[in-house]
Structures are given as C-alpha cells and as structure tokens.
Design a protein around this motif. Structure first.
Motif, short mmCIF file in Angstrom:
data_model
loop_
_atom_site.label_atom_id
_atom_site.label_comp_id
_atom_site.label_asym_id
_atom_site.label_seq_id
_atom_site.Cartn_x
_atom_site.Cartn_y
_atom_site.Cartn_z
N GLY A 1 5.01 8.00 3.38
CA GLY A 1 3.54 8.44 3.35
C GLY A 1 2.71 7.16 2.77
O GLY A 1 1.45 6.99 3.01
N ALA A 2 3.27 6.52 1.59
CA ALA A 2 2.56 5.45 0.77
C ALA A 2 2.37 4.29 1.87
O ALA A 2 1.20 3.69 1.79
CB ALA A 2 3.19 4.97 -0.43
N SER A 3 3.30 4.16 2.50
CA SER A 3 3.49 2.99 3.56
C SER A 3 2.34 3.00 4.47
O SER A 3 1.67 2.05 5.06
CB SER A 3 4.93 2.74 4.14
OG SER A 3 4.96 1.56 5.01
N ILE A 4 2.20 4.43 5.22
CA ILE A 4 1.26 4.64 6.23
C ILE A 4 0.13 4.43 5.81
O ILE A 4 -1.03 3.68 6.38
CB ILE A 4 1.61 6.06 6.76
CG1 ILE A 4 2.77 6.28 7.41
CG2 ILE A 4 0.55 6.65 7.63
CD1 ILE A 4 3.35 7.64 7.42
N LEU A 5 -0.48 4.90 4.54
CA LEU A 5 -1.63 4.74 4.02
C LEU A 5 -1.85 3.05 3.69
O LEU A 5 -3.23 2.65 3.93
CB LEU A 5 -1.85 5.58 2.62
CG LEU A 5 -2.16 7.03 2.86
CD1 LEU A 5 -2.52 7.64 1.56
CD2 LEU A 5 -3.30 7.24 3.81
N LYS A 6 -0.93 2.44 3.28
CA LYS A 6 -1.40 1.08 3.22
C LYS A 6 -1.58 0.29 4.39
O LYS A 6 -2.51 -0.64 4.44
CB LYS A 6 0.18 0.57 2.52
CG LYS A 6 -0.13 -1.08 2.33
CD LYS A 6 -0.89 -1.48 0.88
CE LYS A 6 -0.91 -2.63 0.64
NZ LYS A 6 -2.01 -2.97 -0.64
N LYS A 7 -0.78 0.65 5.60
CA LYS A 7 -1.04 0.00 6.85
C LYS A 7 -2.58 0.41 7.20
O LYS A 7 -3.24 -0.38 7.88
CB LYS A 7 0.05 0.41 7.86
CG LYS A 7 1.09 -0.06 7.68
CD LYS A 7 2.38 0.56 8.46
CE LYS A 7 3.79 -0.21 8.25
NZ LYS A 7 4.75 0.85 8.82
N LEU A 8 -3.05 1.72 6.96
CA LEU A 8 -4.42 1.94 7.51
C LEU A 8 -5.35 1.12 6.47
O LEU A 8 -6.49 0.94 6.94
CB LEU A 8 -4.34 3.68 7.15
CG LEU A 8 -3.76 4.50 8.17
CD1 LEU A 8 -3.87 5.85 7.78
CD2 LEU A 8 -4.21 4.30 9.51
N TYR A 9 -5.33 0.99 5.19
CA TYR A 9 -6.37 0.78 4.40
C TYR A 9 -6.23 -0.54 3.64
O TYR A 9 -6.79 -1.07 2.93
CB TYR A 9 -6.66 1.79 3.42
CG TYR A 9 -7.41 2.98 4.01
CD1 TYR A 9 -8.73 2.74 4.49
CD2 TYR A 9 -6.77 4.18 4.04
CE1 TYR A 9 -9.44 4.02 5.17
CE2 TYR A 9 -7.41 5.52 4.77
CZ TYR A 9 -8.71 5.25 5.20
OH TYR A 9 -9.24 6.30 5.82
N GLY A 10 -4.90 -1.05 3.92
CA GLY A 10 -4.56 -2.49 3.15
C GLY A 10 -4.78 -2.80 1.72
O GLY A 10 -4.43 -1.82 1.01
#
Length: 195
Positions: free
Chosen positions: A108-117
């Motif tokens: 989940g943390a990785s998904i948000l990182k991809k979305l918001y950099g």
C-alpha cells in the motif's frame, strides 16, 4: 485523484506487523497535530480494535461496491482480507490539515508513493523477529494470524530499502523523538524558541 497542494504531505508508517508502527504513528501524529486516514478492511476486528478508530470494518459486498465505484486510491488483498484507502478520505483530511498520516503495509505504501512521488514520505518501523512475535502475542492476536504475519516478515523487511527513512523500534519515546526531528525537516514549521 486528489491533487496535493504546496506543502501538503502524506506520511506513511509501514513495517512488519508487531513492529509498533501504529503506536509510533499515533504518537508522531499527535505531536504534529496530523490527521489520520483509516483504511477500509474486510477483516474482522482484532482484540482491542474499534471501528472508526483503527480501521473502517466493512463487508465484502461494501468493499466490492466501493471498488467498482472507483473510490479507492489504493486497494490490496492480504490473505483473505482486503484493504483500501478512499480518495475522499484523503481529500477531506487535507481540507482540515496540511499533513496527514496513514499506517499501511509495504504494498500500500508503494502504491501511494507511485501516485504522489516526493509528497509521500515513508517511515519503515521495525524490530527483530522474536520481538514482533512477542508483541503480537501480548496483544492477544490469534496464533494463526501471528503465523500468517510471521510468514511475511522477511518479505516485509526487504521493503525497508525502498523507504525514505527506517527506524528500529525498541523504545517508543526514543523512536518518536527521532522521527519527530526528521519530520521537522519536511514540514518546516519554523518553530520559535521562547525564553
């Protein structure tokens, strides 16, 4: 997708179950007056967990409907359970605060990182295998759930290298103090010392 404004950050606490990430996250969140965004999950509450305080506990049917409606920014399956963060919850939190925090697993943390950099700052919280196992037993988590968590321990530890910051958590106050100092650099609250 919610567009982050200047100086808005999403702080994510991640790490193995039993690492103390929730205790650390809540203490840091309280220190900075950050708003916490709760995941929606289809799993049953654990001992001492409350709906609306730890998670939003919902049925599979509710989750399916929300997913079909495109309500989730991130959605994952972990074993038989599903977890998701609603975009509307993130947007609502930013209306009242310039910074919010979440407690997520590595995926989940990785998904948000991809979305918001760069606007997502991940803090990896960890302790050794025996300590995280002992902490889960002390919480009264069922043995089968503990074993499921421990079967993912090594995989979750590997995600430490992807996170911006990592902290061993054997002393809550010390860990919170260190993270608070690190977060000051991001939030630039321009605190003034008074005599």
């Amino acid at each position: 997708m919610y567009e982050l404004k200047d100086r808005e950050y999403i702080i994510v606490f991640t790490g193995p179950d039993g690492s103390g990430r929730k205790a650390v996250a809540d203490a840091v969140g309280q220190t900075f007056h950050m708003v916490k965004v709760l995941s929606h999950t289809t799993r049953a509450p654990r001992p001492a967990e409350a709906d609306g305080q730890d998670y939003h506990f919902i049925t599979e049917e509710q989750y399916d409907r929300m997913e079909r409606n495109g309500e989730f920014l991130e959605s994952i399956r972990l074993g038989a359970s599903r977890y998701g963060i609603r975009e509307e919850d993130v947007a609502n939190c930013f209306r009242t605060s310039g910074c919010l925090y979440l407690i997520l697993n590595c995926e989940g943390a990785s998904i948000l990182k991809k979305l918001y950099g760069d606007r997502v700052v991940r803090f990896f919280i960890y302790a050794d295998r025996s300590v995280v196992e002992e902490r889960q037993r002390a919480k009264g988590i069922p043995e089968d759930a503990i074993q499921a968590h421990m079967s993912r321990y090594e995989q979750e530890m590997e995600c430490q290298a992807d996170c911006e910051h990592a902290y061993e958590n054997y002393d809550l106050a010390h860990t919170v103090f260190d993270i608070t100092n690190t977060l000051e650099g991001y939030l630039k609250r321009e605190l003034v010392e008074r005599d």
